[in-house]
Scaffold this motif. Structure first.
Motif, PDB file in Angstrom:
ATOM      1  N   LEU A  21     -44.784  19.534  -9.936  1.00 34.62           N
ATOM      2  CA  LEU A  21     -43.667  18.865  -9.261  1.00 34.62           C
ATOM      3  C   LEU A  21     -43.885  17.362  -9.181  1.00 34.62           C
ATOM      4  N   GLU A  22     -45.088  16.950  -8.813  1.00 33.77           N
ATOM      5  CA  GLU A  22     -45.382  15.518  -8.686  1.00 33.77           C
ATOM      6  C   GLU A  22     -45.267  14.794 -10.023  1.00 33.77           C
ATOM      7  N   ARG A  24     -43.193  15.290 -12.186  1.00 37.69           N
ATOM      8  CA  ARG A  24     -41.760  15.124 -12.438  1.00 37.69           C
ATOM      9  C   ARG A  24     -41.085  14.271 -11.365  1.00 37.69           C
ATOM     10  N   ASP A  26     -40.985  14.870  -8.150  1.00 34.07           N
ATOM     11  CA  ASP A  26     -40.398  15.695  -7.092  1.00 34.07           C
ATOM     12  C   ASP A  26     -41.282  15.637  -5.856  1.00 34.07           C
ATOM     13  N   ARG A  28     -41.420  17.421  -3.338  1.00 32.38           N
ATOM     14  CA  ARG A  28     -41.895  18.718  -2.830  1.00 32.38           C
ATOM     15  C   ARG A  28     -43.344  18.954  -3.208  1.00 32.38           C
ATOM     16  N   TYR A  62     -36.309  14.343   3.379  1.00 39.37           N
ATOM     17  CA  TYR A  62     -35.703  15.117   2.298  1.00 39.37           C
ATOM     18  C   TYR A  62     -34.945  16.359   2.754  1.00 39.37           C
ATOM     19  N   GLN A  65     -31.545  16.771   1.049  1.00 32.69           N
ATOM     20  CA  GLN A  65     -31.699  17.008  -0.391  1.00 32.69           C
ATOM     21  C   GLN A  65     -32.186  18.432  -0.667  1.00 32.69           C
ATOM     22  N   TRP A  66     -33.135  18.901   0.128  1.00 36.42           N
ATOM     23  CA  TRP A  66     -33.722  20.207  -0.107  1.00 36.42           C
ATOM     24  C   TRP A  66     -32.894  21.354   0.443  1.00 36.42           C
TER      25      TRP A  66
END
Length: 85
Positions: A21-22, A24, A26, A28, A62, A65-66
């Motif tokens: 994720l990181e 990319r 992201d 999360r 977030y 968003q999440w």
């Protein structure tokens, strides 16, 4: 991700997913990493307050968003989402 679903208590799989994720961009990934660290720490560890603060900031920043719209909560529903004991 499937490995986490099959064995949610396996920290290495969760950390691999956090890395993915990181990579990319992201956030999360950071949340998962922070929650994994918190899970591994003793309650009286000096690093706990800073990590709990960071977890709270990520959730506050977030939430929409999440989760879509504001849930009208203090993020308690998201805390521990990836944590396991």
């Amino acid at each position: 991700r499937q490995a986490i679903i099959e064995d949610p208590d396996d920290l290495p799989h969760r950390l691999i997913y956090a890395d993915w994720l990181e990579e990319r961009g992201d956030p999360r990934g950071e949340l998962i990493r922070v929650q994994c660290e918190l899970t591994a720490l003793a309650e009286d560890d000096d690093r706990r307050p800073e990590l709990e603060w960071r977890e709270s900031r990520l959730l506050s920043q977030y939430e929409k968003q999440w989760c879509g719209e504001d849930l009208g909560t203090d993020n308690a529903n998201l805390r521990g989402e990836f944590r396991r004991k």
